[in-house]
Scaffold this motif. Structure first.
Motif, PDB file in Angstrom:
ATOM      1  N   ARG A  92      -4.464 -33.441 -33.499  1.00  0.00           N
ATOM      2  CA  ARG A  92      -4.716 -32.719 -32.214  1.00  0.00           C
ATOM      3  C   ARG A  92      -6.047 -31.795 -32.145  1.00  0.00           C
ATOM      4  O   ARG A  92      -6.948 -31.822 -31.346  1.00  0.00           O
ATOM      5  CB  ARG A  92      -3.729 -31.678 -31.799  1.00  0.00           C
ATOM      6  N   MET A 131      -5.858 -19.828 -29.991  1.00  0.00           N
ATOM      7  CA  MET A 131      -5.677 -20.981 -29.198  1.00  0.00           C
ATOM      8  C   MET A 131      -5.179 -20.133 -27.828  1.00  0.00           C
ATOM      9  O   MET A 131      -5.469 -20.704 -26.777  1.00  0.00           O
ATOM     10  CB  MET A 131      -4.228 -21.678 -29.743  1.00  0.00           C
ATOM     11  N   LYS A 136      -5.152 -22.813 -25.000  1.00  0.00           N
ATOM     12  CA  LYS A 136      -4.621 -23.932 -25.723  1.00  0.00           C
ATOM     13  C   LYS A 136      -3.264 -23.542 -26.116  1.00  0.00           C
ATOM     14  O   LYS A 136      -2.867 -22.542 -26.591  1.00  0.00           O
ATOM     15  CB  LYS A 136      -5.497 -24.619 -26.808  1.00  0.00           C
ATOM     16  N   ASP A 154      -8.921 -29.735 -30.126  1.00  0.00           N
ATOM     17  CA  ASP A 154      -8.782 -28.440 -30.109  1.00  0.00           C
ATOM     18  C   ASP A 154      -8.971 -27.359 -30.836  1.00  0.00           C
ATOM     19  O   ASP A 154      -9.521 -26.229 -30.682  1.00  0.00           O
ATOM     20  CB  ASP A 154      -7.120 -28.082 -29.667  1.00  0.00           C
TER      21      ASP A 154
END
Length: 463
Positions: A246, A303, A308, A264
């Motif tokens: 990811r 995040m 995210k 990410d």
């Protein structure tokens, strides 16, 4: 990982530079759900660790590991040198449990329960941050030239560190000699306990050195558990992991790059900045990682700010990330678990059936077989009986598998808790019960309230 990323991180440690000099770690303060749970668990652990020596049962500490007198007390049960086989098996069981637990959950003990981590992160580093500020301020202060303000701030910190280390050393000593004895030593003049006083000062300096200077090096260089963890773990072990599928390729996204193929991870390096051992968790499993969860809280915070999903760094195994599935128990984990529960069951059986007394019954040295009548003979025995409990008990003795008589001189022997009694007994056997050649062996039963609690093998020498 990036294709052009350095791949020599396993050939060196983050706390030593290319010239072999120590790189001082300044981990940034982090706050998050995992850190809050660690604080709660750590403070409970500290309360238990400090409070246990003050708790007594029948006037004795509930836990005492007196290696000097080879006597151990656990919750009212006293263990003596003759119980060494139980401790040996318990040690093997503990090793198997550590291997099983590490193979399943990684080095989670180091980050959540290890006293080294608890004291360093929840006591000493919190005091350091309170007195000197967060990582950037500490680094700035250390790089400054010596001034009056810096001198007094550093001096006060180190005096406080040594005072706490002295307190920790005394607490650990209380587990060995007991709190009552420790209070006597502390309140008496040092000249009356000069050896103990010197020993406690040495241990205090050791703790002070570990927590004020050596710090993470104890986990990286000294702790055998940390150095063996790579042998215990595999691709199915759940540990703190970076989701490379990811997160890669990592890098900051510009507004015009929203549709780019970047992952990410924005390469903010906050996971490195908060790590107390200075590693980059994105490099994968490393010996230096103590599973402290700082990187998880730091990454989740980033995040959340960039919109995210959390969990770019999380508890997961390599296979859970690589194959994108939930946790699957491995055959090795099942095997370790079975071995552990078998050993644990044996330990439990031995502990629950451990005799509460220890007895030695031998013929009186130099004594001969005495003829009492035409068909009866007597041997005299020297006996030693140890009460392995903390309470006073009365014991009686009987022959349990041979015809004859046992004479003690009194109906029972009363022994105080942890007491040792030596006495003489006489055993009379009829001629038909005695072997013509060699010794005749039989058991003497030790009874408490007419209940057999232990039996001892004895030998009878005939005429």
């Amino acid at each position: 990982m990036k294709a052009n990323q350095e791949d020599d991180f396993r050939d060196r440690i983050a706390t030593v530079n290319s010239d072999g000099e120590r790189v001082w770690i300044y981990p940034k303060r982090v706050d998050g759900p995992y850190y809050k749970w660690r604080k709660i668990i750590s403070y409970i652990q500290l309360i238990v660790l400090i409070g246990v020596p003050f708790i007594k049962y029948n006037g004795k500490p509930i836990i005492m590991l007196n290696v000097l007198e080879r006597k151990f007390i656990f919750f009212g049960n006293v263990f003596w040198p003759e119980d060494l086989y139980i401790f040996g098996l318990l040690f093997i069981t503990t090793v198997i449990f550590v291997v099983w637990f590490t193979a399943t959950f990684g080095r989670i003990f180091c980050g959540w329960l290890c006293p080294q981590t608890v004291f360093l992160e929840m006591v000493f580093r919190r005091i350091e941050r309170f007195l000197e500020g967060d990582a950037s301020k500490q680094k700035k202060l250390n790089n400054q030239d010596m001034s009056t303000q810096k001198f007094f701030r550093k001096a006060f910190k180190h005096v406080l560190f040594y005072a706490i280390s002295f307190f920790i050393a005394n607490i650990f000593l209380s587990y060995i000699i007991g709190m009552d004895e420790l209070i006597k030593i502390v309140t008496a003049p040092p000249s009356e306990h000069i050896v103990g006083f010197i020993a406690i000062c040495i241990f205090s300096f050791v703790f002070y050195g570990v927590f004020s200077w050596f710090r993470e090096q104890a986990c990286i260089m000294v702790c055998p558990y940390g150095r063996l963890q790579s042998v215990m773990q595999d691709v199915n072990t759940v540990t703190i992991s970076y989701d490379f599928k990811r997160g890669e390729p990592r890098g900051r996204k510009l507004k015009k790059e929203q549709d780019s193929d970047k992952g990410d991870c924005i390469d903010c390096k906050k996971c490195i900045a908060v790590c107390p051992t200075g590693i980059d968790i994105r490099n994968g499993l490393q010996m230096e990682c103590v599973n402290c969860t700082y990187c998880i809280d730091a990454c989740d915070d980033v995040m959340e700010k960039i919109g995210k999903p959390k969990g770019l760094i999380r508890y997961a195994s390599h296979n859970m990330i690589e194959k994108n599935h939930g946790y699957k128990i491995s055959a090795r984990t099942i095997f370790y678990g079975i071995v552990f529960f078998i050993l644990f069951s044996v330990d439990l059986f031995l502990l629950t059936n451990r005799p509460r007394v220890s007895a030695i019954i031998n013929r009186m040295p130099g004594s001969l077989c005495t003829k009492i009548s035409d068909d009866a003979y007597m041997n005299v025995y020297r006996s030693t009986l140890l009460n392995k409990t903390l309470d006073t008990h009365k014991y009686s003795f009987k022959l349990i598998d041979i015809e004859g008589e046992l004479h003690l001189g009194e109906s029972h022997i009363e022994i105080a808790g942890e007491g040792l009694e030596k006495f003489t007994m006489k055993v009379i056997l009829p001629g038909k019960s005695i072997k013509k050649r060699g010794r005749t062996y039989f058991h003497i039963g030790i009874f408490e309230n007419d209940k057999l609690i232990h039996k001892v093998l004895a030998g009878f020498r005939g005429p």
